[in-house]
Design a protein around this motif. Structure first.
Motif, mmCIF file in Angstrom:
data_model
loop_
_atom_site.group_PDB
_atom_site.id
_atom_site.type_symbol
_atom_site.label_atom_id
_atom_site.label_comp_id
_atom_site.label_asym_id
_atom_site.label_seq_id
_atom_site.Cartn_x
_atom_site.Cartn_y
_atom_site.Cartn_z
ATOM 1 N N LEU A 247 -10.110 -2.306 1.977
ATOM 2 C CA LEU A 247 -9.011 -1.676 1.237
ATOM 3 C C LEU A 247 -9.431 -0.395 0.553
ATOM 4 O O LEU A 247 -8.617 0.245 -0.116
ATOM 5 N N ASP B 236 0.837 -1.206 0.000
ATOM 6 C CA ASP B 236 0.000 0.000 0.000
ATOM 7 C C ASP B 236 0.871 1.256 0.000
ATOM 8 O O ASP B 236 0.462 2.287 -0.516
ATOM 9 N N ARG C 299 -4.384 2.397 4.245
ATOM 10 C CA ARG C 299 -5.111 1.223 3.764
ATOM 11 C C ARG C 299 -6.617 1.494 3.625
ATOM 12 O O ARG C 299 -7.241 1.112 2.655
ATOM 13 N N SER D 289 -0.166 -6.990 -0.041
ATOM 14 C CA SER D 289 -0.989 -7.477 -1.142
ATOM 15 C C SER D 289 -0.181 -8.220 -2.205
ATOM 16 O O SER D 289 1.030 -8.065 -2.301
ATOM 17 N N PRO E 64 -0.405 3.032 -3.617
ATOM 18 C CA PRO E 64 -1.703 3.063 -2.938
ATOM 19 C C PRO E 64 -2.823 2.585 -3.868
ATOM 20 O O PRO E 64 -2.728 2.728 -5.089
ATOM 21 N N LYS E 65 -3.865 2.043 -3.226
ATOM 22 C CA LYS E 65 -4.903 1.365 -4.030
ATOM 23 C C LYS E 65 -5.623 2.268 -5.006
ATOM 24 O O LYS E 65 -6.224 1.777 -5.944
#
Lengths: 201, 468
Positions: free
Chosen positions: B413, A22, B437, A81, A26-27
């Motif tokens: 997430l 992350d 996150r 992840s 980052p997502k």
């Protein structure tokens, strides 16, 4: 995939332990359906403020590390992840090798699929390399995959281990799928046998 | 000759090819696919003119960035990039002919909840997915682990994975758990003991009385977080509970095939004389309800403890703890059970199953979410949601003031609109407390569903054992 041969480059120090996926990407940047273009968002939340301005203290924003090709990092780099966006972002930025005392398993594998060499060395060796990286752009580290050595700007050399198959693929830029396809008779034979033994699968 | 571990047995049954250097092609029985880590893999197949080798063993479902608000029923995903990913999966599933549960299907949900629910996950199988929490399926005695997108493409094209064998690690939890202590506390306590890199290079088998006593839901929670301890996979040997859970599921074997499968499944345990490369033992009765205080799942302490001082750590962890406390906005020495929260998130592949929701309902029945706290419950699948409604749980949640959502990964997430605002603090049943996150600058405390439910009512982290 590009062939990995000998790499001579600037190494950036990132002594933080447990740098997770992350942090690496980052997502918010996982929504792409391409593999390229993620380099600008590598370490996004550490690298930019909320307005998108660079945070000057962050290592890759410092002039001497902007062209870094090597990271020397704290323990357990790449944990979290399975997202391959992490090595895609690193590769897109120009990182070709990462040195740490340990890597998370899935991240480690993902690196090899993207032309990045992750190198595991003992703490004392990483400490020396971290110091060398702190010298900035005057210090060029040499990663020689063939010889399996990392050499500091002072000429101190450390040997590392790497799986022979992964080394072979990385050095020759080989595509895993193509190689596995050559073993199709074995896969077919396995499927025929499994269909007898475990027909419910 | 030494006996075999459960991992050895499953591994040996799936080696399709072994090279001289020990590199194996491991045959994959089930490949689960979601929208975030698969588009580039399908694109790779198209570019090379390749097909999916075994579409019948490939199951796709969108989960990571689907909205969980009720207006989703109208089929609208407002975020354009998310919509493109979901539409790409719709198209890829159709073009390549794999099993598919679209957003509109009641069976849609988090891929690791849908797999077991539909009977795709069975003992002794190899299961992979482009998601690190694939370890969840290990609860069935299946060898299950996350893979990257290049490997997703490799499995799609060949139904195999290039692998070298991991080492064997036994994690034994002896004795009985005390009241208020759950599967989530076990799995966090193990990570607290081993560290997030302690399992690197290993496959873990969880065993012992406390593990045997867990339901299948609890076992899935334990295995789910094996990856947080660094292990490639977590396993639990199948037993009567496993078989009872699997029996009758849509894709479980039936009739004579069931009998044949049972004959093999009953051989799936580690032999008494099996060799272990590492053994960790925890006493079940000593495990307390735990919460995380920092930004790594190893930053875990009993709820009765105080926020630790960075000086209490060694090496690189000192700096990491300093950074974590600053990020989390916490002072060393603060009692954990006095930390106020803004948000409660109950859900995820770790704790989004029916049993988790029952635990929450027990705590919040007849009570109210504290003033100023935003609390949401996101069921792990459409079927979990339906069951919770049938059992009257949804009514309890809504009366208490929880938002009752549709299925998806949601705030675990925060790829969809369910996100923390900067500085917001969340009591969360999810699996990762990394920086950012659950949203940029969001602060996450991991805990069990019962603990998160108690926090929702009191407005601060709370010891569920003294909650009334």
């Amino acid at each position: 995939m590009d062939k990995f041969e000998t790499l001579t480059g600037i190494a950036a120090p990132m002594p933080l332990v447990n740098i997770d996926t992350d942090m690496i990407i980052p997502k918010g940047f996982l929504k792409t359906i391409k593999r390229t273009g993620l380099g600008v968002n590598l370490f996004d939340e550490m690298r930019y403020d909320r307005q998108g301005n660079e945070i000057p203290d962050f290592v890759l924003n410092q002039p001497q590390y902007r062209d870094a090709q090597i990271l020397v990092a704290g323990d357990n780099f790449g944990c979290g992840s399975s997202r391959e966006h992490a090595p895609w972002a690193l590769a897109d930025f120009g990182i070709k090798s990462i040195i740490s005392t340990s890597f998370a398993d899935i991240f480690y594998n993902n690196c090899f699929k993207n032309g990045i060499l992750p190198i595991v060395l003992p703490q004392d060796a990483v400490d020396v390399l971290m110091k060398d990286a702190e010298k900035g752009s005057n210090a060029r580290m040499i990663v020689d995959l063939e010889a399996q050595t990392v050499t500091t700007s002072d000429g101190e050399s450390f040997s590392f281990e790497v799986d022979s198959f992964k080394k072979h693929c990385l050095m020759n830029g080989l595509d895993d799928i193509g190689l596995t396809m050559e073993k199709k008779p074995s896969i077919d034979a396995f499927e025929a046998k499994a269909a007898q033994e475990r027909p419910w699968v | 000759m030494a006996g075999k571990t459960l991992y050895d047995k499953i591994w040996d049954a799936h080696v399709a090819h072994e090279a001289d250097d020990g590199t194996c092609l491991l045959y994959i029985d089930r490949h689960l696919v979601h929208e975030v880590t698969s588009p580039q893999a399908f694109e790779g197949l198209r570019m090379a003119g390749r097909k999916v080798h075994a579409p019948d063993k490939t199951i796709a479902v969108p989960d990571h960035n689907v909205p969980t608000t009720l207006d989703r029923i109208n089929g609208v995903i407002e975020n354009e990039e998310s919509r493109i990913q979901v539409e790409a999966l719709d198209k890829n599933a159709k073009d390549f002919g794999v099993h598919y549960y679209p957003v509109s299907d009641v069976r849609q949900g988090i891929v690791h909840i849908v797999g077991p629910e539909q009977g795709w996950t069975l003992p002794g199988m190899t299961v992979v997915c482009g998601d690190s929490h694939t370890a969840t399926h290990g609860a069935f005695g299946a060898l299950a682990h996350g893979i990257g997108t290049s490997e997703v493409e490799h499995v799609l094209a060949t139904q195999t994975l290039i692998q070298k064998k991991s080492k064997n690690m036994k994690v034994e939890i002896t004795g009985k758990l005390k009241p208020g202590v759950t599967a989530k506390d076990i799995t966090l306590a193990v990570i607290g003991e081993t560290g997030t890199a302690g399992g690197t290079g290993y496959v873990i088998e969880y065993c012992g009385e406390a593990i045997r006593d867990l339901s299948m839901e609890g076992r899935m929670t334990v295995c789910n977080m094996a990856i947080e301890g660094g292990a490639r996979a977590g396993l639990i040997a199948p037993d009567e509970k496993t078989f009872a859970y699997v029996n009758g599921r849509p894709h479980a074997p039936k009739g004579a095939q069931w009998e044949a499968a049972m004959n093999w499944w009953k051989t799936l345990f580690s032999d008494d004389d099996a060799q272990w490369d590492k053994v960790v033992t925890l006493k079940g009765e000593e495990i307390e309800p735990v919460v995380t205080w920092g930004t790594s799942p190893e930053d875990v302490l009993p709820i009765s403890a105080l926020v630790p001082s960075p000086d209490s750590f060694k090496g690189g962890k000192v700096g990491a703890a300093q950074r974590a406390l600053e990020y989390m906005g916490l002072e060393a020495g603060t009692p954990l059970n006095e930390i106020k929260i803004d948000t409660v998130f109950i859900g995820s592949c770790t704790n989004g199953r029916i049993e988790d929701l029952r635990e929450v309902a027990k705590i919040v029945d007849g009570k109210k979410v504290a003033d100023g706290v935003r609390a949401m419950i996101v069921p792990g699948s459409g079927l979990v949601r339906a069951q919770a409604e049938e059992e009257g749980l949804a009514e309890i949640f809504e009366k208490a003031g929880f938002e009752w959502r549709l299925a998806g990964c949601s705030m675990c997430l925060a790829m969809n609109p369910d996100q923390l605002a900067p500085g917001e603090r969340c009591a969360s049943t999810s699996n990762r407390n990394f920086e950012g996150r659950q949203g940029y600058q969001g602060r996450t405390h991991l805990m069990s569903p019962a603990m998160a439910a108690a926090a929702a009512v009191t407005g601060h982290l709370t010891d569920v054992r003294t909650f009334n």
